[in-house]
Scaffold this motif. Structure first.
Motif, PDB file in Angstrom:
ATOM      1  N   MET A 257      50.662  38.498   6.242  1.00 25.95           N
ATOM      2  CA  MET A 257      49.784  37.518   7.056  1.00 25.95           C
ATOM      3  C   MET A 257      48.456  38.365   7.335  1.00 25.95           C
ATOM      4  N   PHE A 258      48.671  39.557   7.701  1.00 25.78           N
ATOM      5  CA  PHE A 258      47.487  40.454   7.978  1.00 25.78           C
ATOM      6  C   PHE A 258      46.725  40.758   6.860  1.00 25.78           C
ATOM      7  N   VAL A 259      47.302  40.789   5.604  1.00 23.56           N
ATOM      8  CA  VAL A 259      46.662  41.235   4.504  1.00 23.56           C
ATOM      9  C   VAL A 259      45.484  40.390   4.309  1.00 23.56           C
ATOM     10  N   PRO A 260      45.441  38.791   4.250  1.00 23.12           N
ATOM     11  CA  PRO A 260      44.149  38.125   3.843  1.00 23.12           C
ATOM     12  C   PRO A 260      43.208  38.278   5.005  1.00 23.12           C
ATOM     13  N   ILE A 261      43.657  38.536   6.140  1.00 27.28           N
ATOM     14  CA  ILE A 261      42.747  38.519   7.717  1.00 27.28           C
ATOM     15  C   ILE A 261      41.895  39.874   7.373  1.00 27.28           C
ATOM     16  N   ILE A 262      42.669  40.866   6.968  1.00 26.01           N
ATOM     17  CA  ILE A 262      41.924  42.059   6.937  1.00 26.01           C
ATOM     18  C   ILE A 262      40.856  41.972   5.572  1.00 26.01           C
ATOM     19  N   CYS A 263      41.496  41.423   4.630  1.00 24.68           N
ATOM     20  CA  CYS A 263      40.344  40.951   3.473  1.00 24.68           C
ATOM     21  C   CYS A 263      39.351  40.286   3.635  1.00 24.68           C
ATOM     22  N   VAL A 264      39.207  39.318   4.585  1.00 24.38           N
ATOM     23  CA  VAL A 264      38.445  38.503   5.267  1.00 24.38           C
ATOM     24  C   VAL A 264      37.423  39.116   6.077  1.00 24.38           C
ATOM     25  N   MET A 265      37.938  40.172   6.814  1.00 23.94           N
ATOM     26  CA  MET A 265      37.065  41.043   7.656  1.00 23.94           C
ATOM     27  C   MET A 265      36.421  41.969   6.830  1.00 23.94           C
ATOM     28  N   ILE A 266      36.776  42.587   5.837  1.00 21.98           N
ATOM     29  CA  ILE A 266      36.037  43.496   4.999  1.00 21.98           C
ATOM     30  C   ILE A 266      35.126  42.746   4.304  1.00 21.98           C
ATOM     31  N   LEU A 267      35.360  41.459   3.787  1.00 16.25           N
ATOM     32  CA  LEU A 267      34.356  40.919   3.003  1.00 16.25           C
ATOM     33  C   LEU A 267      33.057  40.419   3.986  1.00 16.25           C
ATOM     34  N   ALA A 268      33.402  40.062   5.183  1.00 15.80           N
ATOM     35  CA  ALA A 268      32.255  39.955   6.259  1.00 15.80           C
ATOM     36  C   ALA A 268      31.485  41.212   6.382  1.00 15.80           C
ATOM     37  N   VAL A 269      32.111  42.215   6.374  1.00 25.09           N
ATOM     38  CA  VAL A 269      31.317  43.342   6.673  1.00 25.09           C
ATOM     39  C   VAL A 269      30.703  43.934   5.499  1.00 25.09           C
ATOM     40  N   VAL A 270      31.230  43.820   4.362  1.00 29.40           N
ATOM     41  CA  VAL A 270      30.279  43.902   3.044  1.00 29.40           C
ATOM     42  C   VAL A 270      29.015  43.212   2.925  1.00 29.40           C
ATOM     43  N   LEU A 271      29.419  41.893   3.212  1.00 35.38           N
ATOM     44  CA  LEU A 271      28.294  41.165   2.944  1.00 35.38           C
ATOM     45  C   LEU A 271      27.121  41.256   4.183  1.00 35.38           C
ATOM     46  N   ASP A 272      27.439  41.616   5.454  1.00 35.28           N
ATOM     47  CA  ASP A 272      26.627  41.969   6.431  1.00 35.28           C
ATOM     48  C   ASP A 272      25.586  43.096   5.982  1.00 35.28           C
ATOM     49  N   ARG A 273      26.273  44.251   5.645  1.00 34.58           N
ATOM     50  CA  ARG A 273      25.761  45.417   5.072  1.00 34.58           C
ATOM     51  C   ARG A 273      24.730  45.152   3.905  1.00 34.58           C
ATOM     52  N   LEU A 274      25.164  44.210   2.917  1.00 30.42           N
ATOM     53  CA  LEU A 274      24.467  43.672   1.709  1.00 30.42           C
ATOM     54  C   LEU A 274      23.131  43.176   2.290  1.00 30.42           C
ATOM     55  N   VAL A 275      23.161  42.352   3.149  1.00 30.68           N
ATOM     56  CA  VAL A 275      22.044  41.491   3.680  1.00 30.68           C
ATOM     57  C   VAL A 275      21.152  42.534   4.427  1.00 30.68           C
ATOM     58  N   ALA A 276      21.553  43.421   5.070  1.00 29.09           N
ATOM     59  CA  ALA A 276      20.840  44.545   5.850  1.00 29.09           C
ATOM     60  C   ALA A 276      20.126  45.432   5.036  1.00 29.09           C
ATOM     61  N   TRP A 277      20.970  45.692   3.770  1.00 34.14           N
ATOM     62  CA  TRP A 277      20.352  46.459   2.783  1.00 34.14           C
ATOM     63  C   TRP A 277      19.037  45.777   2.118  1.00 34.14           C
ATOM     64  N   LEU A 278      19.402  44.396   1.898  1.00 32.69           N
ATOM     65  CA  LEU A 278      18.231  43.396   1.411  1.00 32.69           C
ATOM     66  C   LEU A 278      17.065  43.643   2.276  1.00 32.69           C
ATOM     67  N   GLU A 279      17.090  43.316   3.819  1.00 28.24           N
ATOM     68  CA  GLU A 279      16.243  43.405   4.714  1.00 28.24           C
ATOM     69  C   GLU A 279      15.514  44.609   4.552  1.00 28.24           C
ATOM     70  N   ARG A 280      16.114  45.736   4.346  1.00 29.50           N
ATOM     71  CA  ARG A 280      15.207  47.026   4.245  1.00 29.50           C
ATOM     72  C   ARG A 280      14.586  46.992   3.158  1.00 29.50           C
ATOM     73  N   LYS A 281      14.566  46.227   2.102  1.00 30.82           N
ATOM     74  CA  LYS A 281      13.892  46.142   0.697  1.00 30.82           C
ATOM     75  C   LYS A 281      12.842  45.132   0.923  1.00 30.82           C
ATOM     76  N   VAL A 282      13.113  44.112   1.412  1.00 29.99           N
ATOM     77  CA  VAL A 282      12.076  43.183   1.527  1.00 29.99           C
ATOM     78  C   VAL A 282      11.153  43.139   2.657  1.00 29.99           C
ATOM     79  N   ALA A 283      11.717  43.841   3.806  1.00 32.92           N
ATOM     80  CA  ALA A 283      10.824  44.020   4.990  1.00 32.92           C
ATOM     81  C   ALA A 283      11.021  45.653   5.693  1.00 32.92           C
ATOM     82  N   PRO A 284      10.651  46.413   4.819  1.00 31.86           N
ATOM     83  CA  PRO A 284      10.717  47.851   5.116  1.00 31.86           C
ATOM     84  C   PRO A 284      10.010  48.339   6.238  1.00 31.86           C
ATOM     85  N   TRP A 285       9.058  47.502   6.747  1.00 28.49           N
ATOM     86  CA  TRP A 285       8.228  47.783   7.979  1.00 28.49           C
ATOM     87  C   TRP A 285       9.250  47.255   9.313  1.00 28.49           C
ATOM     88  N   GLN A 286      10.027  46.619   8.949  1.00 26.72           N
ATOM     89  CA  GLN A 286      10.979  46.086  10.257  1.00 26.72           C
ATOM     90  C   GLN A 286      11.838  47.443  10.694  1.00 26.72           C
TER      91      GLN A 286
END
Length: 278
Positions: free
Chosen positions: A241-270
């Motif tokens: 049961m813990f396997v998919p839970i941890i997979c979901v957590m990793i997915l959320a963290v990776v996507l959050d980092r991806l959006v943060a990276w995208l923000e640095r690209k499109v709004a570097p002044w921020q």
């Protein structure tokens, strides 16, 4: 040289030495995060003898279950079933939520006419609407996508809306004074100033979309990662049961980092304004 000047120079020297020492001993964020994760996993693993396997699990057992599920293809199939409606619903929410927020924030008539519905929808417990959505869209891909869309749409729309309202009026007035058309003011003044709010909304929506994905799989056709969680919990296979839970957590963290990276690209002044550091 006076005593005051000598004291001031001594203080300056100490401050410079302190700053130099801080830089010398500074550690990048990724290293701090890695150390934190290693400590957490180590403590969790050390507590393994005290964990009842019916009510909990520990990292080595979870990893063993992960390998078994990967070898059988169960986890890969479930992940693919979950990720399709997730991205469809999330991207649709972004594609509609950002323009809707821009319109609500920029035009008084749109805000007065439609703003109340956005706030009402945000405050409504959308989970209570799942049975009705199942009647409308069935039990398959469509209903999962709609549930994910609804939970992700409102954070994106409202953050964009608030961002537009926060744009300094003087910037818009300058564009108006130079006879710039409304479309150009929106594109070159309002949108760049609102980008940090849009990115914040996209990051918040990731968490909402992940929650919606699992809830949709719990309450509709039991499938995907949510289906594994339900079936494993019903059979008391806690490590599985813990396997998919941890997979979901990793997915959320990776996507959050991806959006943060995208923000640095499109709004570097921020990053410069916020004083972000590596």
């Amino acid at each position: 040289m006076s005593i005051t000047e000598t004291t001031a120079r001594a203080k300056t020297g100490k401050e410079q030495a302190s700053v130099a020492a801080e830089k010398a001993w500074s550690m990048p964020d990724w290293a701090i995060t890695t150390i934190s994760l290693l400590i957490l996993v180590g403590v969790w693993q050390a507590a393994a003898p005290f964990i009842d396997p019916l009510f909990g699990s520990y990292p080595s057992q979870i990893f063993s279950s992960f390998l078994v599920m990967m070898e059988s293809g169960t986890l890969a199939r479930a992940f693919w079933q979950s990720i399709q409606p997730f991205f469809a619903g999330y991207l649709l929410a972004a594609a509609i939520g950002v323009p809707a927020g821009l319109l609500l924030g920029r035009y008084r008539v749109a805000e007065a006419a439609l703003g109340i519905y956005v706030m009402a929808g945000y405050a409504t417990p959308l989970i209570a609407l799942v049975p009705l959505l199942m009647v409308w869209f069935g039990l398959g891909f469509a209903v999962k996508m709609v549930i994910i869309f609804l939970l992700a749409f409102f954070p994106i729309c409202i953050n964009t809306w608030v961002g537009v309202k926060a744009v300094p009026r003087t910037l818009v007035e300058v564009g108006t004074a130079f006879c710039a058309p409304q479309s150009r003011i929106m594109r070159q003044i309002v949108l760049p100033a609102t980008l940090p709010y849009i990115m914040a909304g996209l990051r918040l929506a990731i968490g909402k979309a992940v929650i919606a994905m699992i809830i949709a799989e719990f309450l509709t056709a039991i499938s995907g990662l949510g289906g594994i969680i339900i079936n494993a919990a019903n059979s008391f296979r806690t490590a599985e049961m813990f396997v998919p839970i941890i997979c979901v957590m990793i997915l959320a963290v990776v996507l959050d980092r991806l959006v943060a990276w995208l923000e640095r690209k499109v709004a570097p002044w921020q990053s410069e304004i916020a004083g972000d550091h590596a």
